[in-house]
Design an enzyme around this catalytic site. Structure first.
Site, short mmCIF file in Angstrom:
data_model
loop_
_atom_site.label_atom_id
_atom_site.label_comp_id
_atom_site.label_asym_id
_atom_site.label_seq_id
_atom_site.Cartn_x
_atom_site.Cartn_y
_atom_site.Cartn_z
CG HIS A 224 -2.09 0.93 1.11
ND1 HIS A 224 -2.28 1.99 1.99
CD2 HIS A 224 -3.12 0.99 0.23
CE1 HIS A 224 -3.37 2.64 1.67
NE2 HIS A 224 -3.91 2.07 0.61
CE LYS A 226 -1.51 4.74 -1.93
NZ LYS A 226 -2.18 4.18 -0.74
CG ASP A 231 19.49 10.55 -9.80
OD1 ASP A 231 19.47 9.45 -10.39
OD2 ASP A 231 19.49 11.65 -10.39
CG HIS A 407 -7.15 8.54 -1.19
ND1 HIS A 407 -5.87 8.27 -1.61
CD2 HIS A 407 -7.67 7.36 -0.80
CE1 HIS A 407 -5.63 6.97 -1.50
NE2 HIS A 407 -6.70 6.39 -1.01
CE LYS A 409 -4.33 7.09 2.16
NZ LYS A 409 -5.63 6.62 2.22
CG ASP A 414 -0.53 20.96 20.26
OD1 ASP A 414 -1.77 20.96 20.11
OD2 ASP A 414 0.03 20.56 21.29
#
Length: 489
Positions: A224, A226, A231, A407, A409, A414
């Site tokens: 899952h 991404k 380099d 989508h 997350k 603070d």
């Protein structure tokens, strides 16, 4: 004939109850949350045959014999790579904000590596901008391009990325791409993988879905992450899959997918390189030589900026310290003193996380949770609603985003500590899948993230506790039904 039938019936019943007993024993001896164990036992006994089959398919984090063996070898390689990286003491941060101190100590103890300083960070709020930046970096690549994605779907902007990758491979750049088998079904059924491979782009189908091996490896354990590395000193990470949001899942009625991506240039990318090398070794069995991963040339490319950002990279999933992302989230929630903003498309928190969120609100922290009004999972949509009443009673403000499938997350604590990555607040992300999270200790970056979150809030509708309390009873029944299944989602 009757005697034979009676004997067969006795054998069948004995075998059946022995199977039930064995699966029950496995549920009981497996160390997991009590609600999860109880949910599995109820499913097994209420729907005996279906329950047993479901548990054997999805009840345990079985990576498969071959990958498990590779994972153990990869972990030894990872430890060696971390030890080499730690010899470059100048890239590690020794001064943190008060909020981040305990979190970073936990990571250093459990992962063996601390936070890295002096990083340049750029936050992309739109997929179009992130892909445009990525294309430029691909064009400038000199040595290697590595990518990991859960979903890769050709068409629109993605075709431009594919074109640039093919051109990079033809000019001698090492291009390696890990794509999840389940998330990229349509892509692997197209002609693109062969076209890319023929051009020299090494495309690997991760955690291949094979119905003949469904009892030998858990099929819903997914890659899952991404992540992009160029380099070994430029990296991208966040919630964005490799899709064009104007084309992706247009017909499911939830609107465009809204994502963010972070571009990093600095020492933190060395940790992401270690993560990719481990994933590559687990999936292919090919060991990445240490000199190619961490060498003087690569480390010299990391120009430390005195005012740069401090980042802790946290991989989670098979082969990583068990439950680490759950611990990180709990620490972050309990450290909040003034304001807490959470964005997640799938809100099915563990009891501990739910308690931490409610406790924060009850001790006077201003707590906001931003979720999409509609998402692509009917089950999760109803299961999420089962948590609303408790959250609202504690004083949490729940915002339902109206302009598409949010989508993103993220967690902002603070206005100082930011968590961005691939982890949803659900069981699958917290305990099962291969995930990655960036923890950024920077007020400057947090201000940027807060502007983004406030933009989401401005396009959301807050749930009125009074109206919610008067919702129809049939809705409450459905919510409770899916709440019962929430530990299994």
């Amino acid at each position: 004939m009757i005697a034979m039938y009676t004997i067969f019936n006795c054998i069948f019943l004995c075998s059946y109850w022995i199977l039930i007993a064995l699966v029950t024993f496995r549920v009981l001896v497996k160390r997991r949350a009590v609600p999860s164990s109880m949910a599995w036992l109820l499913v097994i006994y209420i729907l005996p045959l279906i329950g047993v089959i479901t548990y054997l398919l999805f009840g345990e984090s079985n990576l498969g014999k071959q990958r498990s063996s590779r994972s153990r070898i990869a972990w030894l390689s990872t430890v060696r790579r971390i030890q080499i990286l730690k010899t470059y003491k100048h890239i590690f941060s020794t001064e943190h904000s008060a909020i981040a101190t305990s979190l970073f100590k936990l990571c250093e103890h459990r992962q063996g590596i601390g936070a890295l300083k002096g990083n340049k960070i750029q936050l992309f709020r739109k997929t179009n901008d992130a892909i445009a930046s990525l294309i430029k970096d691909i064009e400038l690549a000199q040595h290697s391009i590595d990518m990991v994605f859960y979903i890769w779907e050709s068409g629109g902007l993605v075709d431009h990325v594919i074109k640039k990758l093919i051109m990079a491979a033809k000019r001698g750049i090492q291009c390696r791409i890990i794509l999840d088998s389940a998330g990229c079904t349509s892509f692997f059924n197209s002609s693109y993988p062969n076209i890319m491979r023929q051009a020299g782009v090494n495309v690997v189908e991760a955690l291949h879905v094979n119905l003949l091996r469904i009892f030998l490896r858990r099929m819903d354990l997914r890659q899952h992450r991404k992540m992009v590395l160029i380099d070994e000193h430029i990296a991208y990470a966040g919630s964005m899959n490799m899709v064009d949001p104007q084309l992706f899942k247009k017909n499911i009625g939830v609107g465009q997918w809204i994502d963010i991506m972070v571009r990093i240039d600095g020492p933190a990318t060395s940790v992401m390189s270690i993560i990719f090398s481990s994933d590559w070794e687990i999936e292919t069995g090919q060991h990445v030589l240490l000199p190619l991963l961490l060498n003087t040339r690569v480390m010299a490319a990391h120009e430390l900026i005195p005012t740069g950002h401090t980042i802790q990279i946290i991989p989670s999933g098979p082969g990583c310290p068990e439950g680490i992302i759950h611990q990180i989230l709990l620490i972050s929630l309990y450290e909040a003193r003034k304001k807490l903003i959470i964005t997640t498309p799938y809100l099915v928190p563990s009891d501990d996380l739910l308690h931490a969120i409610c406790t924060a609100a009850q001790r006077g922290v201003e707590v906001h949770i931003i979720i999409p009004k509609h998402n692509d999972s009917l089950l999760v949509n109803w299961a999420s609603r089962a948590f609303f009443s408790e959250l609202l009673q504690a004083g949490v403000l729940i915002h339902q985003f109206q302009n598409g499938l949010l989508h993103v997350k993220s967690v902002l604590v603070d206005q100082q500590l930011s968590l961005i990555g691939t982890v949803n607040l659900d069981t699958r992300s917290l305990w099962l899948n291969f995930e990655i999270t960036l923890v950024i200790d920077s007020q400057e970056f947090s201000n940027e993230l807060e502007k983004t979150q406030q933009h989401y809030i401005s396009h959301s509708r807050v749930i009125d506790p009074q109206i919610w309390a008067n919702r129809p009873y049939w809705e409450r029944v459905i919510e409770r039904l899916f709440y019962f299944l929430s530990p299994l989602l």
